[in-house]
Structures are given as C-alpha cells and as structure tokens.
Design an enzyme around this catalytic site. Structure first.
Site, PDB file in Angstrom:
ATOM      1  N   ASP A 286      34.526  46.660  46.147  1.00 29.44           N
ATOM      2  CA  ASP A 286      34.835  45.241  45.960  1.00 29.44           C
ATOM      3  C   ASP A 286      34.288  44.762  44.615  1.00 29.44           C
ATOM      4  OD1 ASP A 286      35.504  42.588  46.314  1.00 29.44           O
ATOM      5  OD2 ASP A 286      33.807  42.162  47.649  1.00 29.44           O
ATOM      6  N   GLU A 319      35.699  35.656  40.752  1.00 26.77           N
ATOM      7  CA  GLU A 319      36.308  35.604  42.086  1.00 26.77           C
ATOM      8  C   GLU A 319      35.244  35.409  43.145  1.00 26.77           C
ATOM      9  OE1 GLU A 319      37.755  37.184  45.994  1.00 26.77           O
ATOM     10  OE2 GLU A 319      36.042  37.811  44.776  1.00 26.77           O
ATOM     11  N   ASP A 351      42.720  43.606  45.947  1.00 32.43           N
ATOM     12  CA  ASP A 351      41.315  43.292  46.151  1.00 32.43           C
ATOM     13  C   ASP A 351      40.782  44.195  47.265  1.00 32.43           C
ATOM     14  OD1 ASP A 351      38.811  42.208  46.419  1.00 32.43           O
ATOM     15  OD2 ASP A 351      39.483  40.147  46.733  1.00 32.43           O
TER      16      ASP A 351
END
Length: 560
Positions: A286, A319, A351
């Site tokens: 991530d 983000e 993502d």
C-alpha cells in the site's frame, strides 16, 4: 452475469482483417498495440525491481515514504528517473496537504476502553483520517443517538432525532464519511461513530481536514449492532471519547506523465496509483504495488511503437491523508482547464494489487454486488467490463469491491469521469468462499500488515501481482487502441488500397498463355477461394480462442 467480450472482440478483429485481405482493400485501425504482447512484457520481475528500489528508499529514510519526508522525495525521484529513461517527460504538480498525528486517543464504549496503547484492540475502533479533535478534557458521559435513517447522510435522515450534545451512531454506506460527519454536526452531535456494513474494522477517510467536521471514529459492524441494541434498552450506556492530535501543513507533489508515442491527444486513458505510504511503514503493498505496476506498464508501453490514444499515468501524493493529490489534480482541471478534463475517456485506479492473502476484485460500477453510495458516471460499467472480460477470457475468478470512492478515483467520478480499477484487499477479513476462489487463509485480513511496519517487500504476493499485471497491461493496450465502448470515440483508421497483383498465369488448353483476369470478373472468379480463405481464418481464430487458457498459462510463465 459475467461476460467474455474480449474473446468476441478477438473473433471480430480476426474476421475483419481476413475479409479485408480477401477483397483486397478497405480500412484498418491505425497504430494498434497488441494486448498479448504488452502483457508478456509487463512482468512480475520488472515490477519487483521497482518495489525493491522503493524498499531501499524506505530503509534509508526512517522506514517510510510518507508525504513531507525524504522518503517520499526519493520515491518521486526514482519514478521520474525511470520514466525519463523510457522517453517520458514527467511533470511534478506541487500542492500542500495537512498531515495528522494522533497524540492521544481513548474511547470507552459499552464498558470497554480502547486507547492509543492498545495492541490489536477488540473490537477495533479507529479514528478516521481527517478527523478533528475533542477538547483537551474530552467528551465524558455523552448519550448516544441514531438518526431516523441509519446512514445519516442528510438533514432529512436526522429529522425527528434529537442529537444535540450527543454522539451520533450511523451506518457506513450511501454517502461519503465526510457527509456523515457534516450531517451529524448540523444535527447538533458532538462526535460521530460510523459502524461498518460488512465484517472487519472500518478505516475511514474524511478527506482534507475541515473545521466543520466533528471527531469521527470507525467501529465494527458487530459493535454497531450492539450499540443500537443498547440504545433500545431502558437505561442505555454513555460514551467517553478523547482525541488529541497534531496537524502540520507540508509541501508535496503528484507526478504526471503521458505517452510520447501517441497520435490522438484529445482522447486520454488515465491510470493512477498513490505513491505515498503511511508514516508507520514502507508501504510496499500500500501502495508501492500499484505505483510499480503502472510504472512498468508505462515503460513497456513506450517501447510499443506509435500508439493511438494518449495514455496518461499519475502517481498521487497525499492519498493517505485524505485523497488530497488526486483531488487537487481534478479540481485544478475543473477550474483552469475543463476541456482537458472532458478529454479523459476513463480513469483506472490501482491501489494495492499485491496483497498477501489476496482476492482479485474489481470496482463494482454496475452495482451487481454492492449498491454504490456515489453517482456512477456513464462509461464506468464499460470500464469495469474491460477488466472483468479479461479475467473471464483466461478463466480467472474475480469478485466485486464496492464502487464507493474510497480511493483516488473519487474526485474523477465526482466530476463525471468514468472509472474502475483493481484491488486485492486490505483490512477486510477473508471468507471461506473467497478461499475457494483464490486460496489463502480464511478468518484473517487480506493484508495483515496493512498500514504497519510489516508492509515491506516480504508482504507482496507474486501471484496476486501476476494476475493483476495481466489485466493492467492487457486492458491498457486495448484502451490505447480503442475507447469507443466507453465514450463512443472511434479510433482513426487508415485506408488499405486495393491490390492489383495479377493471378498466376496458367497455360491455356491450346498451349498458349492466358491473360491474367482483372477487375470485377477477377473478384467474382476469386470469390470461392476467398470464402475458403475466410473460413480458414475463422477456424484459425477459433482455435486461438479455444487455446486461450493454454496461452494464458504460457503467459503466466513468461511474466514471472
């Protein structure tokens, strides 16, 4: 219902090319990229090289790649250097974002206390990204209240409920978490608890912090049900809540690059992935995984010769603190270049595409599994189908994930740009049904190291990455050729002039040479042969389709 358009498209293209050859003229699409070829060149090994580089950057910079840190700057420089070597001219888009650090946190709910020092608390209670803080004394002994409509998205949902001075308890779904926080605040609530609408903890994001928000916490579906049941009792319990935080404004950036080898500049296919990690770890799944995947796709697409549509790649900043970078990009287009926003045919978001206990999921634009809490732009269903048709064509199982705007596609769909994307899972718990489709372990999350120091290079599933890369590369190539199924823009074609090659001269019955036939009589004379050739072509295309699974297996080996 899962469809297999990719196979049908292959049939149509194969037949069309064969017919053009038969009649000796016609049109053909200009500058086509072979999806199978691009797929074969976007490999797990290539992406892992980028992930190793990002891991090294985190190792050299306090273990993370968060915005406002040297690790993020070095990550950006790495992306730019690879793009420049491949022939791109990347551009940084600067902006500011607010980072949030929770200094002190404690909540007592239903007689159970969770605080900042709790390790693997059960039930999970997670302050939302972008939440505001309480007063230093905290909230003590506050009553709880639920709206008349469980999701609590608007004033109408709170009509008839007295929320003044109370802590609101609402369900996830229908609208953004930020809207829930604002609606509860407008109703008079002093804090917000949002319970999940599925198993697992709720890690919510409000977006860029606004003073109008109230302290907002995510809780599990089970605890939400327990709170609602307690509210119906004669003597419901109260809640204590303390949230203290430090916020800092930092300078950061997005990186934007588009194909230098495209001919159509006003029909843009866009791929994006956020580059920043959380401060707690290196963020290799991530979202190093999505960033590295689109980076290798960009490198290989640039080596594919002249292409039709422009493909634009974006590595988003901030983000993890509220989708700030992608929102800034879209808002800037809305304000300063709305025509350029209209030129984006579709946006594909990646993502987390390498989760260790993975699922293969596609954003559910057609709402076949999850009602969307947002407006779904026209063209999003066709974008979803481009991905699911690819998986169907190779026999790869997939499932839906909610089209809820929880990642960087949110600003695009809010401005009517079609979108979809892939997601291999984060903090949701894997079910037995998912194990039957994808393997792995039931009862634990898809990424047990999500937002932790353990999200490192060992946290990547090469198999999840391989499956995701196949779809990313194949669909990117297909949309670089043609987006007409999404936005109706037909690719330019080039004329193929009729052939005038004479037939082979055979001796006549009297031994003299016969003249080669030309014109319409020649075409009629060759029609039976043409039909035979067309039939042979169709058979060959059919054989190629039937061999799809075997070819997919071969591509599996070549991509590793």
């Amino acid at each position: 219902m899962h469809r297999s358009h990719r196979r049908l498209a292959g049939f149509g293209i194969g037949t069309g090319v064969m017919l053009a050859a038969i009649v000796g003229g016609g049109t053909q699409a200009a500058f086509a990229v072979d999806p199978d070829d691009l797929e074969s060149r976007v490999t797990v090994a290539g992406v892992m090289n980028h992930l190793e580089a990002l891991q090294s950057i985190a190792d050299a910079n306090a273990g993370n790649r968060a915005i406002g840190t040297p690790g993020y700057e070095a990550s950006g420089e790495y992306i730019e250097s690879v793009l420049e070597a491949a022939g791109y001219s990347p551009v940084r888009q600067d902006f500011q974002a607010t980072t949030q650090a929770i200094d002190e946190y404690e909540i007592t709910l239903l007689g159970v206390t969770t605080d900042s020092d709790s390790v693997d608390p059960a039930p999970a209670r997670v302050p939302m990204e972008g939440t505001t803080e309480t007063d230093p004394a905290g909230i003590v002994g506050a009553e709880l209240v639920a709206p008349t409509t469980a999701t609590g998205c608007s004033a109408a949902d709170w009509a008839g409920a007295d929320a003044t001075g109370k802590v609101a308890v609402v369900s996830r779904g229908i609208c953004a978490f930020s809207e829930k926080s604002l609606a509860a605040a407008d109703a008079g609530a002093i804090a917000l608890l949002v319970y999940n609408n599925e198993d697992g903890p709720l890690n919510g994001t409000l977006g860029e912090q606004l003073p109008e928000y109230i302290p907002s916490i995510g809780i599990t579906q089970a605890e939400g049900a327990a709170v609602l049941a307690d509210l119906a009792s004669p003597t419901p319990q109260t809640v204590d809540l303390l949230v203290q935080e430090t916020t800092t404004t930092v300078d950061t950036f997005n990186i934007i690059a588009e194909t230098p080898n495209s001919t159509v500049k006003d029909n843009v296919v866009m791929l994006g992935a956020h580059l920043d990690s959380v401060p707690e770890g290196p963020g290799i799944n991530d979202n190093g995984s999505g960033s590295a995947a689109i980076l290798e796709t960009a490198v290989q697409l640039a080596a594919s010769g002249t292409i039709n549509n422009t493909v634009r790649f974006a590595w988003w900043g901030a983000e993890e603190v509220g989708l700030v970078g992608s929102t800034h990009y879209v808002d800037d287009l809305v304000e300063n270049d709305p025509a350029a926003l209209d030129e984006i045919a579709t946006y594909l978001n990646f993502d987390m595409v390498g989760s260790p206990n993975y699922v293969i999921s596609v954003y559910d634009a057609n709402e076949s599994s999850f009602p969307a809490p947002v407006e779904v732009p026209e063209g999003s269903i066709a974008t979803e189908a481009a991905l699911t048709d690819y998986f169907d064509s190779i026999g790869q199982p997939w499932i839906d994930t909610a089209f809820d705007g929880r990642s960087d596609y949110d600003a695009f769909i809010a401005n009517d740009v079609p979108a979809s994307g892939l997601f291999t899972g984060a903090d949701d718990v894997k079910t037995a049904e998912q194990v039957s489709l994808f393997g792995g372990t039931a009862g634990i999350t898809h990424d047990p190291n999500y937002h932790q120091a353990g999200d490192d290079i060992e946290n990547i599933s090469p198999e999840a990455l391989r499956i995701s890369l196949g779809a990313i590369a194949s669909v990117t190539a297909s949309l670089a050729n043609d987006t007409s199924a999404i936005n109706g823009v037909v690719p330019p074609v080039t004329e193929v002039p009729p052939t005038t090659t004479p037939s082979v001269v055979e001796p006549a019955a009297d031994g003299t040479a016969a003249l080669a036939a030309t014109g319409a009589d020649d075409a009629l004379a060759l029609a039976p042969l043409g039909l035979l050739v067309m039939a042979t072509g169709v058979v060959l295309v059919g054989v190629r389709m039937r061999a799809g699974a075997r070819a997919a297996t071969a591509r599996t080996d070549s991509r590793e």
